[in-house]
Design a protein around this motif. Sequence first.
Motif, PDB file in Angstrom:
ATOM      1  N   SER A   4       0.809  -1.215   0.000  1.00  0.00           N
ATOM      2  CA  SER A   4       0.000   0.000   0.000  1.00  0.00           C
ATOM      3  C   SER A   4       0.844   1.268   0.000  1.00  0.00           C
ATOM      4  O   SER A   4       0.473   2.269  -0.581  1.00  0.00           O
ATOM      5  CB  SER A   4      -0.921   0.024   1.223  1.00  0.00           C
ATOM      6  N   PHE A   5       1.962   1.240   0.690  1.00  0.00           N
ATOM      7  CA  PHE A   5       2.810   2.414   0.816  1.00  0.00           C
ATOM      8  C   PHE A   5       4.181   2.106   0.232  1.00  0.00           C
ATOM      9  O   PHE A   5       4.839   1.177   0.676  1.00  0.00           O
ATOM     10  CB  PHE A   5       2.974   2.807   2.291  1.00  0.00           C
ATOM     11  N   PRO A   6       4.635   2.873  -0.764  1.00  0.00           N
ATOM     12  CA  PRO A   6       5.937   2.596  -1.366  1.00  0.00           C
ATOM     13  C   PRO A   6       7.087   2.808  -0.378  1.00  0.00           C
ATOM     14  O   PRO A   6       8.078   2.102  -0.428  1.00  0.00           O
ATOM     15  CB  PRO A   6       6.023   3.569  -2.533  1.00  0.00           C
ATOM     16  N   PRO A   9       8.061   3.506   6.490  1.00  0.00           N
ATOM     17  CA  PRO A   9       8.827   4.164   7.539  1.00  0.00           C
ATOM     18  C   PRO A   9       8.991   3.338   8.810  1.00  0.00           C
ATOM     19  O   PRO A   9       9.896   3.601   9.595  1.00  0.00           O
ATOM     20  CB  PRO A   9       8.038   5.445   7.819  1.00  0.00           C
ATOM     21  N   LEU A  10       8.144   2.328   9.020  1.00  0.00           N
ATOM     22  CA  LEU A  10       8.242   1.524  10.240  1.00  0.00           C
ATOM     23  C   LEU A  10       8.899   0.168   9.999  1.00  0.00           C
ATOM     24  O   LEU A  10       8.868  -0.701  10.868  1.00  0.00           O
ATOM     25  CB  LEU A  10       6.846   1.335  10.858  1.00  0.00           C
ATOM     26  N   ALA A  11       9.510  -0.013   8.833  1.00  0.00           N
ATOM     27  CA  ALA A  11      10.193  -1.271   8.530  1.00  0.00           C
ATOM     28  C   ALA A  11      11.255  -1.529   9.591  1.00  0.00           C
ATOM     29  O   ALA A  11      11.992  -0.626   9.988  1.00  0.00           O
ATOM     30  CB  ALA A  11      10.821  -1.214   7.147  1.00  0.00           C
ATOM     31  N   GLY A  12      11.296  -2.754  10.082  1.00  0.00           N
ATOM     32  CA  GLY A  12      12.250  -3.121  11.123  1.00  0.00           C
ATOM     33  C   GLY A  12      11.669  -3.035  12.527  1.00  0.00           C
ATOM     34  O   GLY A  12      12.238  -3.580  13.471  1.00  0.00           O
ATOM     35  N   LEU A  13      10.540  -2.384  12.686  1.00  0.00           N
ATOM     36  CA  LEU A  13       9.881  -2.270  13.988  1.00  0.00           C
ATOM     37  C   LEU A  13       9.028  -3.513  14.208  1.00  0.00           C
ATOM     38  O   LEU A  13       8.297  -3.936  13.324  1.00  0.00           O
ATOM     39  CB  LEU A  13       8.997  -1.025  14.039  1.00  0.00           C
ATOM     40  N   SER A  30      -2.716  -0.400  10.907  1.00  0.00           N
ATOM     41  CA  SER A  30      -2.074   0.798  10.342  1.00  0.00           C
ATOM     42  C   SER A  30      -0.565   0.726  10.492  1.00  0.00           C
ATOM     43  O   SER A  30       0.179   1.098   9.580  1.00  0.00           O
ATOM     44  CB  SER A  30      -2.596   2.064  11.024  1.00  0.00           C
ATOM     45  N   LEU A  31      -0.101   0.241  11.639  1.00  0.00           N
ATOM     46  CA  LEU A  31       1.345   0.076  11.834  1.00  0.00           C
ATOM     47  C   LEU A  31       1.909  -0.938  10.841  1.00  0.00           C
ATOM     48  O   LEU A  31       2.985  -0.729  10.269  1.00  0.00           O
ATOM     49  CB  LEU A  31       1.634  -0.365  13.269  1.00  0.00           C
ATOM     50  N   ALA A  32       1.166  -2.028  10.617  1.00  0.00           N
ATOM     51  CA  ALA A  32       1.603  -3.032   9.641  1.00  0.00           C
ATOM     52  C   ALA A  32       1.611  -2.460   8.224  1.00  0.00           C
ATOM     53  O   ALA A  32       2.526  -2.737   7.444  1.00  0.00           O
ATOM     54  CB  ALA A  32       0.694  -4.256   9.712  1.00  0.00           C
ATOM     55  N   ASP A  33       0.615  -1.657   7.899  1.00  0.00           N
ATOM     56  CA  ASP A  33       0.567  -1.027   6.577  1.00  0.00           C
ATOM     57  C   ASP A  33       1.771  -0.122   6.349  1.00  0.00           C
ATOM     58  O   ASP A  33       2.200   0.075   5.214  1.00  0.00           O
ATOM     59  CB  ASP A  33      -0.710  -0.199   6.415  1.00  0.00           C
ATOM     60  N   LEU A  34       2.306   0.432   7.427  1.00  0.00           N
ATOM     61  CA  LEU A  34       3.468   1.320   7.332  1.00  0.00           C
ATOM     62  C   LEU A  34       4.790   0.567   7.464  1.00  0.00           C
ATOM     63  O   LEU A  34       5.847   1.179   7.562  1.00  0.00           O
ATOM     64  CB  LEU A  34       3.377   2.423   8.391  1.00  0.00           C
ATOM     65  N   GLY A  35       4.727  -0.778   7.481  1.00  0.00           N
ATOM     66  CA  GLY A  35       5.939  -1.571   7.412  1.00  0.00           C
ATOM     67  C   GLY A  35       6.338  -2.295   8.673  1.00  0.00           C
ATOM     68  O   GLY A  35       7.304  -3.067   8.658  1.00  0.00           O
ATOM     69  N   ALA A  36       5.652  -2.092   9.783  1.00  0.00           N
ATOM     70  CA  ALA A  36       6.000  -2.794  11.019  1.00  0.00           C
ATOM     71  C   ALA A  36       5.682  -4.283  10.884  1.00  0.00           C
ATOM     72  O   ALA A  36       4.765  -4.672  10.172  1.00  0.00           O
ATOM     73  CB  ALA A  36       5.240  -2.204  12.204  1.00  0.00           C
ATOM     74  N   ASP A  37       6.454  -5.100  11.571  1.00  0.00           N
ATOM     75  CA  ASP A  37       6.218  -6.538  11.622  1.00  0.00           C
ATOM     76  C   ASP A  37       5.295  -6.786  12.813  1.00  0.00           C
ATOM     77  O   ASP A  37       5.737  -6.788  13.955  1.00  0.00           O
ATOM     78  CB  ASP A  37       7.547  -7.265  11.801  1.00  0.00           C
TER      79      ASP A  37
END
Length: 74
Positions: A4-6, A9-13, A30-37
């Motif tokens: 969803s988001f190119p 910003p939260l990748a690695g969290l 929402s946190l997952a959509d922003l890259g959080a695991d």
Amino acid sequence: MSASFPIQPLAGLRVLDLSRVLAGPMCAMSLADLGADVTKVEHPSRGDDTRDWGVRVGSRNTSYFNSANRNKRS
């Protein structure tokens, strides 16, 4: 992870989702959509309450459960 988001910003969290019913699951989603695991923890014997809310999609989950818990591990 979500496409969803190119920029994620939260990748690695890493996030532990212990929430139930709407507000918590939506925030964790929402946190997952922003890259959080995000790892969702459910009740050991009955699972998440929302698995039984509404119309079932396939054989296990309702559309509500699927929409509020996308991009999570369980």
